[in-house]
Design a protein around this motif. Structure first.
Motif, PDB file in Angstrom:
ATOM      1  N   GLN A 141       0.908  -1.099  -0.224  1.00 47.38           N
ATOM      2  CA  GLN A 141      -0.037  -0.047   0.052  1.00 47.38           C
ATOM      3  C   GLN A 141       0.981   1.183   0.077  1.00 47.38           C
ATOM      4  O   GLN A 141       0.371   2.407  -0.736  1.00 47.38           O
ATOM      5  CB  GLN A 141      -0.971  -0.034   0.949  1.00 47.38           C
ATOM      6  CG  GLN A 141      -1.743   1.436   1.153  1.00 47.38           C
ATOM      7  CD  GLN A 141      -2.860   1.332   0.051  1.00 47.38           C
ATOM      8  OE1 GLN A 141      -3.471   0.181  -0.373  1.00 47.38           O
ATOM      9  NE2 GLN A 141      -2.953   2.182  -0.738  1.00 47.38           N
ATOM     10  N   SER A 142       1.914   1.256   0.585  1.00 49.90           N
ATOM     11  CA  SER A 142       2.841   2.463   0.753  1.00 49.90           C
ATOM     12  C   SER A 142       3.634   2.821  -0.536  1.00 49.90           C
ATOM     13  O   SER A 142       3.788   3.757  -1.099  1.00 49.90           O
ATOM     14  CB  SER A 142       3.923   2.156   1.824  1.00 49.90           C
ATOM     15  OG  SER A 142       3.283   2.186   3.195  1.00 49.90           O
ATOM     16  N   LEU A 143       3.972   1.713  -1.146  1.00 42.92           N
ATOM     17  CA  LEU A 143       4.425   1.653  -2.493  1.00 42.92           C
ATOM     18  C   LEU A 143       3.499   2.144  -3.594  1.00 42.92           C
ATOM     19  O   LEU A 143       3.893   2.862  -4.406  1.00 42.92           O
ATOM     20  CB  LEU A 143       5.193   0.537  -2.931  1.00 42.92           C
ATOM     21  CG  LEU A 143       6.431  -0.054  -2.110  1.00 42.92           C
ATOM     22  CD1 LEU A 143       6.917  -1.457  -2.476  1.00 42.92           C
ATOM     23  CD2 LEU A 143       7.567   0.991  -2.553  1.00 42.92           C
ATOM     24  N   LYS A 144       2.159   1.524  -3.515  1.00 43.58           N
ATOM     25  CA  LYS A 144       1.214   1.992  -4.342  1.00 43.58           C
ATOM     26  C   LYS A 144       0.886   3.423  -4.350  1.00 43.58           C
ATOM     27  O   LYS A 144       0.685   4.225  -5.172  1.00 43.58           O
ATOM     28  CB  LYS A 144      -0.093   1.168  -4.051  1.00 43.58           C
ATOM     29  CG  LYS A 144      -0.995   1.500  -5.111  1.00 43.58           C
ATOM     30  CD  LYS A 144      -2.361   0.546  -4.720  1.00 43.58           C
ATOM     31  CE  LYS A 144      -3.576   0.695  -5.782  1.00 43.58           C
ATOM     32  NZ  LYS A 144      -4.711  -0.090  -5.424  1.00 43.58           N
ATOM     33  N   ASP A 145       0.977   4.128  -3.083  1.00 45.60           N
ATOM     34  CA  ASP A 145       0.720   5.486  -2.847  1.00 45.60           C
ATOM     35  C   ASP A 145       1.858   6.367  -3.713  1.00 45.60           C
ATOM     36  O   ASP A 145       1.885   7.290  -3.898  1.00 45.60           O
ATOM     37  CB  ASP A 145       0.676   5.957  -1.268  1.00 45.60           C
ATOM     38  CG  ASP A 145      -0.478   5.256  -0.628  1.00 45.60           C
ATOM     39  OD1 ASP A 145      -1.442   5.043  -1.298  1.00 45.60           O
ATOM     40  OD2 ASP A 145      -0.297   5.068   0.452  1.00 45.60           O
ATOM     41  N   LYS A 146       3.045   5.562  -3.898  1.00 47.05           N
ATOM     42  CA  LYS A 146       4.086   6.377  -4.473  1.00 47.05           C
ATOM     43  C   LYS A 146       4.376   5.847  -5.956  1.00 47.05           C
ATOM     44  O   LYS A 146       5.233   6.034  -6.572  1.00 47.05           O
ATOM     45  CB  LYS A 146       5.509   5.958  -3.714  1.00 47.05           C
ATOM     46  CG  LYS A 146       5.495   6.437  -2.251  1.00 47.05           C
ATOM     47  CD  LYS A 146       5.510   7.786  -2.048  1.00 47.05           C
ATOM     48  CE  LYS A 146       5.514   7.906  -0.450  1.00 47.05           C
ATOM     49  NZ  LYS A 146       5.050   9.381  -0.241  1.00 47.05           N
ATOM     50  N   ASN A 147       3.060   5.292  -6.513  1.00 48.34           N
ATOM     51  CA  ASN A 147       3.170   5.036  -7.826  1.00 48.34           C
ATOM     52  C   ASN A 147       4.182   3.606  -8.266  1.00 48.34           C
ATOM     53  O   ASN A 147       4.994   3.749  -9.245  1.00 48.34           O
ATOM     54  CB  ASN A 147       3.363   5.991  -8.752  1.00 48.34           C
ATOM     55  CG  ASN A 147       2.252   7.084  -8.758  1.00 48.34           C
ATOM     56  OD1 ASN A 147       0.990   6.622  -8.519  1.00 48.34           O
ATOM     57  ND2 ASN A 147       2.485   8.181  -8.859  1.00 48.34           N
ATOM     58  N   ALA A 148       4.213   2.887  -7.592  1.00 48.39           N
ATOM     59  CA  ALA A 148       5.178   1.513  -7.485  1.00 48.39           C
ATOM     60  C   ALA A 148       4.327   0.488  -7.280  1.00 48.39           C
ATOM     61  O   ALA A 148       3.067   0.382  -6.671  1.00 48.39           O
ATOM     62  CB  ALA A 148       6.287   1.696  -6.558  1.00 48.39           C
ATOM     63  N   SER A 149       4.715  -0.701  -7.938  1.00 47.58           N
ATOM     64  CA  SER A 149       4.080  -2.153  -7.643  1.00 47.58           C
ATOM     65  C   SER A 149       5.013  -3.018  -7.376  1.00 47.58           C
ATOM     66  O   SER A 149       6.028  -2.777  -7.680  1.00 47.58           O
ATOM     67  CB  SER A 149       3.133  -2.448  -9.035  1.00 47.58           C
ATOM     68  OG  SER A 149       4.207  -2.430  -9.898  1.00 47.58           O
ATOM     69  N   VAL A 150       4.566  -3.966  -6.672  1.00 47.56           N
ATOM     70  CA  VAL A 150       5.627  -4.874  -5.880  1.00 47.56           C
ATOM     71  C   VAL A 150       4.826  -6.131  -7.043  1.00 47.56           C
ATOM     72  O   VAL A 150       3.630  -6.507  -6.913  1.00 47.56           O
ATOM     73  CB  VAL A 150       5.083  -5.188  -4.554  1.00 47.56           C
ATOM     74  CG1 VAL A 150       6.087  -6.520  -4.014  1.00 47.56           C
ATOM     75  CG2 VAL A 150       5.591  -3.880  -3.810  1.00 47.56           C
ATOM     76  N   PHE A 151       6.093  -6.863  -7.237  1.00 42.07           N
ATOM     77  CA  PHE A 151       5.539  -8.295  -7.928  1.00 42.07           C
ATOM     78  C   PHE A 151       6.485  -9.507  -7.455  1.00 42.07           C
ATOM     79  O   PHE A 151       7.753  -9.199  -7.133  1.00 42.07           O
ATOM     80  CB  PHE A 151       6.112  -7.847  -9.413  1.00 42.07           C
ATOM     81  CG  PHE A 151       5.516  -8.942 -10.371  1.00 42.07           C
ATOM     82  CD1 PHE A 151       4.130  -9.148 -11.014  1.00 42.07           C
ATOM     83  CD2 PHE A 151       6.419  -9.886 -10.782  1.00 42.07           C
ATOM     84  CE1 PHE A 151       3.704 -10.132 -11.818  1.00 42.07           C
ATOM     85  CE2 PHE A 151       6.149 -11.155 -11.686  1.00 42.07           C
ATOM     86  CZ  PHE A 151       4.599 -11.079 -12.123  1.00 42.07           C
ATOM     87  N   VAL A 152       5.826 -10.415  -7.238  1.00 42.40           N
ATOM     88  CA  VAL A 152       6.427 -11.614  -6.341  1.00 42.40           C
ATOM     89  C   VAL A 152       6.299 -12.757  -7.547  1.00 42.40           C
ATOM     90  O   VAL A 152       5.157 -13.225  -7.909  1.00 42.40           O
ATOM     91  CB  VAL A 152       5.983 -12.029  -5.031  1.00 42.40           C
ATOM     92  CG1 VAL A 152       6.874 -13.287  -4.611  1.00 42.40           C
ATOM     93  CG2 VAL A 152       6.170 -10.868  -4.161  1.00 42.40           C
TER      94      VAL A 152
END
Length: 178
Positions: A44-55
């Protein structure tokens, strides 16, 4: 005929390749033994910074990144997640380093910014910089400051000229100057 597993891996590879093509920045993070709710808060924190996490599996990411910077393959070891962003990378590194301070098992392994490899120390030092907008504001203020001083000096000279002209006018009105 392809098996479902092969089709699935092929689709994952295409998704990672697309993420890498569409985003200039990639960060590799290690997240062994982190609680799911903490991972959700990081996402969520990364989404707020326009980033996405991929595993996904490391092997799939290595295949998707073939022909890119080879140093990135050396840090893709163990339980990894991949953070993609096209936005200001400093914001993302700040989120990652803050999360790392709170979670001992979390680690920043490195990343790529516009095809330039960054090791762990470089990513951490990048997080200590001001954001792009802050740096731009500082530059504008530095450029603006001499202009304001110049305008002040010019206004003072104009004020002096006006005072002299006003004194001359008053003297003429009194009949002292002809």
């Amino acid at each position: 005929m392809e098996r479902i597993g092969q089709i699935y891996r092929k689709l994952l590879k295409e998704k990672v390749s697309d993420n890498f093509k569409n985003n200039e920045n990639l960060f590799v993070i290690g997240f062994d033994k982190i609680v799911a709710c903490d991972v959700s808060s990081l996402r969520q924190s990364l989404k707020d910074k326009n980033a996405s996490v991929f595993v996904t599996k490391n092997r799939i990411v290595r295949k998707a990144l073939e022909g890119k910077n080879n140093n990135i393959n050396n840090i893709i070891l163990g339980s990894c997640a991949f953070v993609f962003t096209n936005d200001d990378p400093i914001k993302v590194t700040k989120v990652l380093t803050d999360f790392q301070k709170d979670h001992e098992v979390f680690s920043i392994k490195g990343g790529l910014i516009k095809d330039k490899f960054l090791d762990k120390e470089a990513v951490i030092s990048l997080s200590k910089l001001s954001s792009k907008k802050d740096l731009q504001a500082k530059v504008v203020m530095q450029l603006k400051s001499p202009l304001f001083r110049l305008a002040g000096v010019l206004n003072q000279n104009i004020s002096k000229v006006i005072l002299v002209l006003k004194a001359i006018k008053e003297a003429k009105d009194k009949g002292g100057i002809k």
